[in-house]
Design an enzyme around this catalytic site. Structure first.
Site, mmCIF file in Angstrom:
data_model
loop_
_atom_site.group_PDB
_atom_site.id
_atom_site.type_symbol
_atom_site.label_atom_id
_atom_site.label_comp_id
_atom_site.label_asym_id
_atom_site.label_seq_id
_atom_site.Cartn_x
_atom_site.Cartn_y
_atom_site.Cartn_z
ATOM 1 N N ASP A 1 0.830 -1.224 0.000
ATOM 2 C CA ASP A 1 0.000 0.000 0.000
ATOM 3 C C ASP A 1 0.859 1.267 0.000
ATOM 4 O O ASP A 1 0.354 2.353 -0.220
ATOM 5 C CB ASP A 1 -1.022 0.008 1.151
ATOM 6 C CG ASP A 1 -0.410 0.079 2.532
ATOM 7 O OD1 ASP A 1 0.773 -0.303 2.696
ATOM 8 O OD2 ASP A 1 -1.113 0.502 3.468
ATOM 9 N N SER B 1 -9.280 5.983 28.624
ATOM 10 C CA SER B 1 -9.241 4.661 27.987
ATOM 11 C C SER B 1 -9.394 3.587 29.054
ATOM 12 O O SER B 1 -8.593 3.525 29.999
ATOM 13 C CB SER B 1 -7.915 4.465 27.257
ATOM 14 O OG SER B 1 -7.681 3.080 27.058
ATOM 15 N N GLY C 1 -1.517 -5.506 20.570
ATOM 16 C CA GLY C 1 -0.324 -5.846 19.784
ATOM 17 C C GLY C 1 -0.555 -6.923 18.746
ATOM 18 O O GLY C 1 0.373 -7.590 18.314
ATOM 19 N N GLY D 1 -1.660 -6.612 15.666
ATOM 20 C CA GLY D 1 -1.518 -6.226 14.267
ATOM 21 C C GLY D 1 -2.856 -6.160 13.538
ATOM 22 O O GLY D 1 -2.898 -6.175 12.313
ATOM 23 N N SER E 1 -5.411 -1.674 15.939
ATOM 24 C CA SER E 1 -6.166 -0.969 16.975
ATOM 25 C C SER E 1 -5.939 0.542 16.868
ATOM 26 O O SER E 1 -6.838 1.323 17.179
ATOM 27 C CB SER E 1 -5.780 -1.473 18.362
ATOM 28 O OG SER E 1 -4.394 -1.374 18.534
ATOM 29 N N SER E 2 -4.774 0.971 16.378
ATOM 30 C CA SER E 2 -4.547 2.422 16.294
ATOM 31 C C SER E 2 -5.415 3.042 15.192
ATOM 32 O O SER E 2 -6.041 4.083 15.410
ATOM 33 C CB SER E 2 -3.077 2.741 16.085
ATOM 34 O OG SER E 2 -2.574 2.052 14.975
ATOM 35 N N GLU F 1 -0.915 9.255 11.438
ATOM 36 C CA GLU F 1 0.226 8.328 11.594
ATOM 37 C C GLU F 1 1.504 8.952 11.010
ATOM 38 O O GLU F 1 2.549 8.945 11.642
ATOM 39 C CB GLU F 1 -0.034 7.016 10.834
ATOM 40 C CG GLU F 1 -1.238 6.243 11.299
ATOM 41 C CD GLU F 1 -0.948 5.293 12.457
ATOM 42 O OE1 GLU F 1 0.223 5.056 12.764
ATOM 43 O OE2 GLU F 1 -1.921 4.808 13.067
ATOM 44 N N ASP G 1 -5.012 0.409 6.355
ATOM 45 C CA ASP G 1 -5.736 0.131 7.597
ATOM 46 C C ASP G 1 -6.897 1.100 7.806
ATOM 47 O O ASP G 1 -8.032 0.696 8.079
ATOM 48 C CB ASP G 1 -4.787 0.229 8.804
ATOM 49 C CG ASP G 1 -3.625 -0.723 8.686
ATOM 50 O OD1 ASP G 1 -3.711 -1.647 7.859
ATOM 51 O OD2 ASP G 1 -2.629 -0.535 9.406
ATOM 52 N N TYR H 1 9.741 -1.630 9.640
ATOM 53 C CA TYR H 1 8.751 -1.168 8.662
ATOM 54 C C TYR H 1 9.338 -0.019 7.839
ATOM 55 O O TYR H 1 9.307 -0.029 6.612
ATOM 56 C CB TYR H 1 7.480 -0.712 9.395
ATOM 57 C CG TYR H 1 6.328 -0.366 8.471
ATOM 58 C CD1 TYR H 1 5.345 -1.301 8.192
ATOM 59 C CD2 TYR H 1 6.231 0.889 7.872
ATOM 60 C CE1 TYR H 1 4.287 -0.999 7.342
ATOM 61 C CE2 TYR H 1 5.185 1.199 7.021
ATOM 62 C CZ TYR H 1 4.216 0.260 6.770
ATOM 63 O OH TYR H 1 3.173 0.570 5.926
HETATM 64 C C1 GLA Z 1 0.666 -1.942 8.489
HETATM 65 C C2 GLA Z 1 0.465 -0.570 7.866
HETATM 66 C C3 GLA Z 1 -0.302 -0.671 6.542
HETATM 67 C C4 GLA Z 1 0.313 -1.708 5.617
HETATM 68 C C5 GLA Z 1 0.552 -3.024 6.359
HETATM 69 C C6 GLA Z 1 1.292 -4.024 5.508
HETATM 70 O O1 GLA Z 1 -0.556 -2.479 8.903
HETATM 71 O O2 GLA Z 1 -0.238 0.274 8.743
HETATM 72 O O3 GLA Z 1 -0.359 0.601 5.928
HETATM 73 O O4 GLA Z 1 1.499 -1.227 5.051
HETATM 74 O O5 GLA Z 1 1.282 -2.829 7.550
HETATM 75 O O6 GLA Z 1 0.550 -4.381 4.385
#
Ligand code: GLA
Length: 390
Positions: free
Chosen positions: A40, A71, A125, A127, A130-131, A163, A175, A225
């Protein structure tokens, strides 16, 4: 996992303890990505969907010029001055609220302060984003409380901006888009270069997509990342000397993409770029397989995607490899892959509904033997996007 009824009951109680007045109720989902991973931010297409677990909020205008927020998950209270929204490391989770409020304001929308209590049932955590769920939720709260005509695509864009610019995390848009635009029983085919999108029916008949949580705490995920992002930028820079492209995934429409990629001499950069092109092609193949109801093919594409993320993009790690290996060997599984950013977090598997119990037992046992950790197997329907709960 705490269900929505319990969360709503608890939020009513906590809101009454912390703030005056009658709140309104909101929800934003989390997401899985069926396929199209780590592309992406390389102009590729992705195929995520919103799921029914997510983040809930009770909120009400407070007549002040500040956000007061609590929270439940983090047991953390804080206040943000709407006249002075700047990132502050010490504010932790409140920065997601700050970023959204700042950018909604900067986009020209007017609103004032509100009180907010949030609680979610997204495993920490994992993945599952949640953010992004929290960002879109705050966007929904501001949109509803102040009757703003802001679109969900714009909320997704402002979530990504939060972000990238507020938190300095260079993620793509997948996301926030998946969460803001989610639709029941549908995956979103999103072209991340143009933001064109369409909905693809997810009709799996006697199959189900299960979520496999490695329960491995996340570490160094952000720096890795960003490293991948830089590597693909360098690969693009090299490729641009030979072809007229704006992003690596554009190569997937070139018949001779394999030849073109050979211009990248550095082995690591070559592998990163190859993953991008092949993953983009797999997204297209997945959409075709879903339309053709070719479930074997769907499973194979999941396996191929994982292999590429393991060997070429190198974002899987021991736990995600073990859990998907275990899944592939378990009863009733057609294919499995990591989902989301990787390194830890969750995988998904396409599994026969009838075999679900046996599948879960076998995956858990295999994973425990390989990693000494306990896996969780989560079942969640593909759900719709953010909303006010009436
Ligand atoms: C995270 C990032 C996304 C995407 C994925 C991998 O979730 O927030 O933008 O890059 O990793 O596909």
């Amino acid at each position: 996992m705490k269900d929505d009824k319990k969360i709503l009951e608890n939020l009513a109680k906590v809101f009454a303890e912390k703030f005056p007045g009658n709140p309104r109720k909101f929800f934003a989902p989390s997401r899985i990505n069926i396929i199209g991973e780590h592309i992406d931010y390389n102009g590729g297409s992705t195929l995520p969907c919103a799921i029914e677990i997510g983040t809930y909020a009770f909120a009400r205008e407070n007549g002040l010029n500040k956000i007061r927020a609590y929270s439940v998950n983090l047991e953390s209270y804080g206040e943000l001055d709407l006249e002075n929204l700047v990132y502050d490391k010490n504010l932790g989770w409140l920065n997601y609220l700050g970023g959204m409020a700042k950018y909604i304001k900067e986009a020209g929308y007017e609103f004032s302060g509100f009180d907010l209590v949030v609680e979610g049932n997204i495993p920490t955590g994992s993945g599952l984003s949640s953010s992004a769920s929290l960002e879109v939720l705050v966007g929904q709260v501001i949109k509803s409380l102040f009757n703003l005509e802001i679109s969900y695509v714009d909320l997704a864009i402002l979530g990504m901006k939060t972000e990238n610019d507020y938190l300095d995390l260079q993620t793509g848009i997948m996301d926030q888009f998946a969460i803001a635009m989610g639709r029941e029983n549908s995956a979103i085919l999103l072209d991340t270069a143009s933001l064109d999108y369409s909905y693809i029916d997810v009709d799996l008949k006697n199959l189900e997509i299960l979520i496999l949580n490695t329960n491995k705490p996340r570490s160094l995920v952000e720096s890795k990342y960003n490293e991948r992002r830089e590597e693909t930028q360098t690969a693009l820079y090299i490729l641009k000397k030979y072809v007229d492209i704006e992003n690596i995934c554009q190569l997937s429409s070139f018949e001779n993409w394999e030849e073109i990629l050979l211009h990248i001499e550095d082995k690591t950069l070559y592998k990163r770029a190859r993953h991008c092109v092949e993953e983009d092609l797999r997204v297209k193949a997945m959409v075709k397989a879903m339309r053709d109801e070719d479930y074997q093919k769907m499973g194979k594409l999941l396996d191929d995607s994982h292999r590429s993320l393991r060997d070429f993009y190198q974002v899987t790690g021991k736990e995600l490899d073990a859990i998907t290996e275990g899944a592939r060997m378990a009863e009733g599984c057609l294919g499995a892959r990591m989902t989301g950013g990787g390194f830890s977090g969750c995988a998904i598997a396409l599994v026969e509904k009838e075999a679900k119990e046996k599948f879960s037992q076998q995956v858990k046992a295999y994973y425990k033997e390989k990693t000494s950790r306990n896996a969780d197997i989560i079942s969640s329907n593909i759900g719709s996007g953010p909303r006010e709960i009436l």
